[in-house]
Scaffold this motif. Structure first.
Motif, PDB file in Angstrom:
ATOM      1  N   GLY A 187      54.339  13.552  44.927  1.00  0.00           N
ATOM      2  CA  GLY A 187      54.948  12.294  45.320  1.00  0.00           C
ATOM      3  C   GLY A 187      54.644  11.113  44.429  1.00  0.00           C
ATOM      4  N   TYR A 188      53.940  11.316  43.326  1.00  0.00           N
ATOM      5  CA  TYR A 188      53.676  10.215  42.411  1.00  0.00           C
ATOM      6  C   TYR A 188      54.943   9.815  41.670  1.00  0.00           C
ATOM      7  N   ILE A 189      55.106   8.508  41.456  1.00  0.00           N
ATOM      8  CA  ILE A 189      56.159   7.987  40.596  1.00  0.00           C
ATOM      9  C   ILE A 189      55.500   7.169  39.501  1.00  0.00           C
ATOM     10  N   PHE A 190      56.205   6.977  38.389  1.00  0.00           N
ATOM     11  CA  PHE A 190      55.673   6.190  37.276  1.00  0.00           C
ATOM     12  C   PHE A 190      56.515   4.941  37.101  1.00  0.00           C
ATOM     13  N   LEU A 191      55.872   3.772  37.205  1.00  0.00           N
ATOM     14  CA  LEU A 191      56.523   2.491  36.995  1.00  0.00           C
ATOM     15  C   LEU A 191      56.249   2.067  35.552  1.00  0.00           C
ATOM     16  N   ARG A 192      57.225   2.286  34.675  1.00  0.00           N
ATOM     17  CA  ARG A 192      57.028   2.127  33.233  1.00  0.00           C
ATOM     18  C   ARG A 192      56.616   0.711  32.849  1.00  0.00           C
ATOM     19  N   SER A 193      57.241  -0.291  33.464  1.00  0.00           N
ATOM     20  CA  SER A 193      56.961  -1.670  33.060  1.00  0.00           C
ATOM     21  C   SER A 193      55.528  -2.086  33.382  1.00  0.00           C
ATOM     22  N   LYS A 194      54.921  -1.425  34.381  1.00  0.00           N
ATOM     23  CA  LYS A 194      53.559  -1.768  34.808  1.00  0.00           C
ATOM     24  C   LYS A 194      52.531  -0.736  34.370  1.00  0.00           C
ATOM     25  N   LEU A 195      52.990   0.339  33.712  1.00  0.00           N
ATOM     26  CA  LEU A 195      52.109   1.453  33.345  1.00  0.00           C
ATOM     27  C   LEU A 195      51.341   1.944  34.564  1.00  0.00           C
ATOM     28  N   GLU A 196      52.059   2.054  35.675  1.00  0.00           N
ATOM     29  CA  GLU A 196      51.444   2.329  36.972  1.00  0.00           C
ATOM     30  C   GLU A 196      51.972   3.619  37.584  1.00  0.00           C
ATOM     31  N   LEU A 197      51.056   4.471  37.998  1.00  0.00           N
ATOM     32  CA  LEU A 197      51.375   5.691  38.752  1.00  0.00           C
ATOM     33  C   LEU A 197      51.078   5.412  40.211  1.00  0.00           C
ATOM     34  N   ARG A 198      52.050   5.669  41.079  1.00  0.00           N
ATOM     35  CA  ARG A 198      51.892   5.292  42.484  1.00  0.00           C
ATOM     36  C   ARG A 198      52.322   6.439  43.398  1.00  0.00           C
ATOM     37  N   GLN A 199      51.487   6.713  44.383  1.00  0.00           N
ATOM     38  CA  GLN A 199      51.777   7.702  45.423  1.00  0.00           C
ATOM     39  C   GLN A 199      51.842   6.948  46.743  1.00  0.00           C
ATOM     40  N   LYS A 200      53.038   6.765  47.239  1.00  0.00           N
ATOM     41  CA  LYS A 200      53.239   5.897  48.396  1.00  0.00           C
ATOM     42  C   LYS A 200      53.020   6.642  49.703  1.00  0.00           C
TER      43      LYS A 200
END
Length: 201
Positions: free
Chosen positions: A22-35
């Motif tokens: 369920g992780y996504i990658f937010l390219r503009s923030k260099l952020e990996l997020r599992q909601k």
């Protein structure tokens, strides 16, 4: 965009494939997020590009809480990517962390990165982050850690604003007011101003 920045974005796309779940990658923030429903697990890529093409690579691990996000919005504050966090090079200082000897930072030549690097870094992310997420799985456990400056997170007087947000989300401003008596005069004045704003909402 610099070559180092391009590498970090490429690395993020590789890591999200390895992490899955369920992780996504937010390219503009260099952020990996599992909601999750009430909170999200967050990994933010970091490091130094000063000596590019040889760059240092590390990461922040943190947890973002939906209840605190509501408080931030009500107070008109810039939303934070995470509300409790730690930086991977600080692993050696995290008392009783089960993987205290794990790899936590790297120096990589971005013109010739090892093919195995994303998988290696993913392993380190899991080793460091999974115990962190288990330890700070609730507002209460995270708030208490901030208050005592737990070695597993950034806390203590420098992070008084974070503690105030936790106590507001927990409807326990009395806890913050008692804790804030240990702040210096400048920090205490700033805290009082934010508290006054909170009491008006």
């Amino acid at each position: 965009m610099s070559e180092a920045e391009k590498f970090q974005k490429y690395l993020g796309t590789q890591l999200v494939d390895h992490l899955g779940e369920g992780y996504i990658f937010l390219r503009s923030k260099l952020e990996l997020r599992q909601k999750g429903k009430e909170s999200s697990n967050v990994i933010v890529l970091a490091g130094s590009n000063k000596y590019s093409p040889d760059v240092s690579v590390s990461f922040y691990v943190g947890r973002h809480f939906e209840e605190i996000k509501k408080v931030e919005k009500a107070l008109g504050l810039e939303p934070m990517p995470y509300h409790i966090q730690q930086y991977s090079p600080n692993l050696q200082n995290m008392i009783n962390h089960p993987n205290i000897g794990a790899r936590h930072t790297w120096r990589i030549n971005i013109n010739n990165p090892p093919e195995s690097f994303p998988e290696e870094m993913c392993t380190a992310i899991r080793q460091i982050s999974e115990p962190f997420f288990e330890r700070f799985d609730t507002l209460e456990s995270s708030r208490d850690a901030l208050a005592i400056n737990d070695s597993w997170c950034f806390g203590g007087p420098a992070f008084w604003r974070s503690l105030l947000l936790f106590d507001a989300a927990l409807d326990d401003i009395h806890h913050f007011s008692k804790w804030a008596t240990h702040l210096n005069s400048v920090e205490r004045e700033q805290a009082e101003l934010l508290l006054a704003r909170y009491k008006e909402i």
